[in-house]
Design an enzyme around this catalytic site. Structure first.
Site, PDB file in Angstrom:
ATOM      1  N   GLU B  92       0.816  -1.224   0.000  1.00 37.55           N
ATOM      2  CA  GLU B  92       0.000   0.000   0.000  1.00 37.55           C
ATOM      3  C   GLU B  92       0.846   1.269   0.000  1.00 37.55           C
ATOM      4  OE1 GLU B  92      -1.117  -2.666   1.536  1.00 37.55           O
ATOM      5  OE2 GLU B  92      -3.130  -2.907   0.731  1.00 37.55           O
ATOM      6  N   HIS B 161     -10.909  -4.931  10.050  1.00 34.70           N
ATOM      7  CA  HIS B 161     -11.484  -4.736   8.718  1.00 34.70           C
ATOM      8  C   HIS B 161     -12.827  -4.018   8.761  1.00 34.70           C
ATOM      9  CE1 HIS B 161      -8.396  -7.531   7.527  1.00 34.70           C
ATOM     10  NE2 HIS B 161      -8.733  -7.419   6.273  1.00 34.70           N
TER      11      HIS B 161
END
Lengths: 431, 369
Positions: B92, B161
């Site tokens: 990322e 998440h």
């Protein structure tokens, strides 16, 4: 897949000594050869080095200079330097040095503030690389970015003024010491976080490739230089980007300015394998080690790496072994570095070395160099005067430039903070 | 509510049928001709913008050959090739920074995060490299980039998440933060985000991807685009204002329907844009209804609701007839167990109760949302 994994994936040879001096191209771009010669010379030299300040770093440093010395007589590269080129290099290095010395003065006089990181001692790297670039090539720097900016062509006035926090600065006083940007000279900034600049630089390289291959702009062959230090090479973003740059064959050169110290953390104490250049071959790109105190050596390596990138042959990792003559920043008491180590590198000052070289090789005489010194002093004096006399940014500037619309959110006509701007993407639908 | 929602997801999830004639609709929207899934709204917006502007490209994990972890980029690789639909390694920080760097010099990257939770690995580039560059460079370097992906609580995926980042990114100057609810929002706002010259954080919702919404011909037009910074009044009312974004808009609409049966007329505002926040629409509504309930999925402290509340107190204090009610996610990391998870995010009944409280209608003692 297009990368020749087999060739690069093999571990480096274990028997460096035998491979060492017989190799007459110590700075070869072949990762194999570069690897063996470097290791070899290190090991060989370690025997001769008196171990007063005995640690590996010393020996490595000596080893490098030794390699360079050994190479000089037979290297044709030096002879290819014209007088004009030599004078340009000299002027740029002197300008960088004088600029930073003036920054220190101005900092202590309270003219600039915050963190100011000076580049003294590392000039050969900036000059050796950046002076080979075109104006449309990109440079991405770190918080130690003044000299990269000046080398890239940003006027000393604009950089000094930025440091003074004045409206005439290259970022109107909104960036500061660690955030020099120039659209005109394609200086993509100083990034103040370790590793932050590397992906941005890789992205700039990506944009050149994209423009050439997708947008079919044939002239989009710009090369990007990413400068960063030894400390950054322990950060994950470095590895992420080496991988993607090699994978996508991006036109970039990763330039490690290994000044041996990450603030007060010795490179040797922070890094499992201190030879950073070795990480290039691990990702399928050439890794090169060069003496970062020798502008001609740096230039030779830089030339090859930049050409390689421009031809579309992919990235290169160059480790320039250099040294900063001052502390990490002007606020750093610099108590951890050994005085003997400092003295050792001070003797190898890239500017005096190059000066000596120029005179010995009749590329310039004393008077010519003095004239350059004088000219540089005038430029620096002028930049300080200019910065000092320049106005502070106006109050209204505070809220400008938050967005591409220059007014940003700003203060509305009613004098209140404006949260909507009519020039935002307006859409086609009535809401 | 999960039951209801899942039904919708299933009903909307028929493969390959994203524009369905109204006769097939399972909801009774009489005024609209077509239905479109949010997933297809996003896909078509990306497709059209990539086709209109060759500087636009998509990068992220699994966006290419896998067709997107949630199939948002379905078909794009085939159409635009691997140069413009880039499968990146799982890095990322690296690929987000590369996107930002590409945006510095005229490209228009769309960076997909598999979920916005993963953007934490890249937040340095979103905040420091993207949001601040225009300012630091005094307007020399703008960063036209879109960071998009599913945000907020999904179902049963646990604490790491399931988090809403609206308030996080919403607090950062230099960013624009959009959060679509319907297919119209998704299409119009994503197109606006891609065309916008500044960095935009585009917060989608995984549970909405499979939902279908009616869309007008105007929405389906390839030139369609919504304004950034404007909220939409989804339902007009006169007794209480309910602000919400993303999935919570659906909950607020449901709550409004339940409230109407009890004689309370609720006005539902779909914020659409978290930053800039459409303060004027919110304040105008509160000045009309004199009551405010804010709804968000994220954590309560320093949240979107807190900001809205402050804005109303600053600008419309004299118009308030009741304390502002704030509905937010519970102040805990998301639990895994289904029953706990349900308690950790706002439910329709919570909104109903809060609205009733604001209207001084009797609420059972136990019901403290």
């Amino acid at each position: 897949m297009s990368f020749s994994a087999a060739k690069f994936a093999q571990p480096l040879p274990i028997n460096p000594v035998s491979a060492s001096r017989s190799n007459d191209k110590p700075l070869s771009f072949d990762p194999f050869k570069a690897g063996s010669s470097f290791l070899g010379s290190t090991l060989k030299l370690r025997v001769h080095v008196p171990s007063k300040v005995s640690h590996l770093r010393r020996s490595t440093a000596n080893a490098v200079s030794d390699v360079v010395k050994e190479k000089k007589p037979q290297s044709p590269a030096n002879l290819l330097l014209t007088k004009e080129e030599a004078l340009v290099l000299y002027e740029d290095m002197v300008l960088g040095r004088a600029f930073e010395d003036m920054c220190a003065q101005m900092y202590y006089r309270g003219k600039m503030f915050g963190f100011v990181h000076l580049y003294n001692g590392q000039e050969a790297v900036s000059t050796g690389f950046i002076k080979l670039l075109r104006q449309d090539d990109y440079v991405v720097s770190t918080y130690r970015d003044h000299v990269h900016a000046v080398s890239k062509g940003v006027p000393a006035r604009a950089v000094m003024s930025e440091l003074f926090g004045k409206a005439t600065g290259c970022c109107r006083g909104q960036g500061g010491s660690m955030h020099m940007f120039s659209k005109e000279y394609n200086l993509l900034g100083g990034f103040a976080f370790i590793g932050e600049g590397i992906p941005v630089a890789t992205g700039a390289a990506f944009s050149s490739k994209y423009k050439r291959e997708v947008l079919k702009q044939a002239d989009a062959d710009q090369v990007t230089l990413a400068f960063f230090g030894d400390g950054t090479c322990n950060n994950g973003q470095f590895y992420e980007c080496l991988n993607m740059a090699a994978l996508w064959k991006l036109p970039i050169v990763f330039v490690v300015e290994n000044n041996l110290w990450a603030i007060g953390m010795s490179h040797l104490r922070a890094t499992s394998d201190p030879e950073i250049w070795k990480k290039g071959p691990a990702f399928g790109m050439p890794g090169v080690h060069v003496d970062g105190m020798d502008v001609l050596k740096v230039r030779e390596v830089a030339k090859e790496a930049i050409e390689r990138a421009r031809k579309g042959e992919g990235p290169t990792l160059v480790e320039c072994e250099t040294y900063r003559f001052r502390g990490h920043s002007l606020a750093d008491p610099d108590e951890l570095r050994d005085p003997a180590e400092k003295a050792h590198y001070a003797e190898r000052d890239p500017i005096s070395a190059f000066k000596k070289y120029m005179i010995e090789n009749k590329l310039a005489n004393e008077q010519e160099l003095k004239n350059i010194d004088k000219k540089v002093d005038e430029v620096i004096e002028d930049s300080v005067e200019f910065a000092d006399e320049s106005p502070h940014p106006q109050r209204s500037q505070l809220l400008e430039n938050v967005f591409a619309d220059p007014k940003g959110f700003g203060i509305g006509p009613d004098g209140r903070y404006r949260c909507e701007d009519p020039k935002f993407t307006e859409g086609t639908a009535e809401v | 509510m999960w039951g209801v929602l899942r039904q919708k997801v299933c009903a909307g999830g028929l493969p390959g049928m994203y524009i369905r004639p109204a006769v097939a609709a399972f909801r009774n929207y009489s005024s609209s001709a077509k239905q479109m899934m949010v997933r297809e709204a996003l896909n078509s917006a990306l497709d059209e913008e990539m086709s209109a502007d060759h500087r636009v490209f998509l990068m992220g994990e699994e966006v290419g050959e896998y067709q997107g972890a949630y199939k948002i980029s379905k078909g794009l690789l085939e159409k635009y090739g691997p140069e413009r639909v880039l499968d990146t390694p799982i890095t990322e920080a690296g690929f987000t920074g590369i996107g930002v760097g590409a945006a510095y010099y005229g490209l228009r990257p769309v960076v997909e995060f598999m979920t916005f939770n993963f953007s934490m690995q890249a937040i340095d580039h979103i905040i420091n490299s993207a949001a601040k560059s225009n300012y630091m460079s005094a307007g020399q370097i703008s960063v036209p980039i879109v960071f998009r992906g599913p945000n907020g609580a999904a179902a049963g995926v646990g604490a790491q998440h399931s988090q809403c980042y609206a308030a996080w990114y919403g607090s950062c100057p230099g960013l624009k933060v959009l959060s679509p609810y319907s297919s119209e929002d998704a299409r119009g706002l994503l197109k606006a985000a891609i065309r916008d010259p500044d960095p935009v954080v585009f917060l989608e919702n995984e549970l909405l991807y499979g939902e279908s919404f009616p869309v007008s011909d105007e929405v389906l037009d390839s030139s369609f685009c919504l304004p950034i910074g404007k909220a939409k009044i989804e339902r007009e009312g006169k007794d209480v204002t309910i602000t919400a974004y993303s999935k919570m808009v659906g909950f607020a609409l449901k709550a409004a329907e339940m409230l109407s049966k009890e004689g309370i007329s609720a006005e539902v505002i779909n914020l659409r844009s978290i930053r800039p926040l459409d303060r004027s629409t919110i304040n105008a509504s509160v000045r009309k209804t004199n009551r405010l309930v804010t709804v968000e999925e994220g954590f309560p402290q320093h949240g979107v609701g807190a900001e809205i509340c402050t804005s109303v107190i600053e600008e419309s204090f004299g118009y308030l007839d009741a304390p502002v009610e704030r509905i937010a996610g519970a102040d805990v990391p998301m639990p895994y167990a289904a029953n706990l998870e349900r308690m950790a995010v706002p439910q329709v009944e919570d909104i109903v109760r809060a609205a009733k409280r604001a209207c001084y209608r009797s609420v059972p003692m136990a019901a403290t949302a």
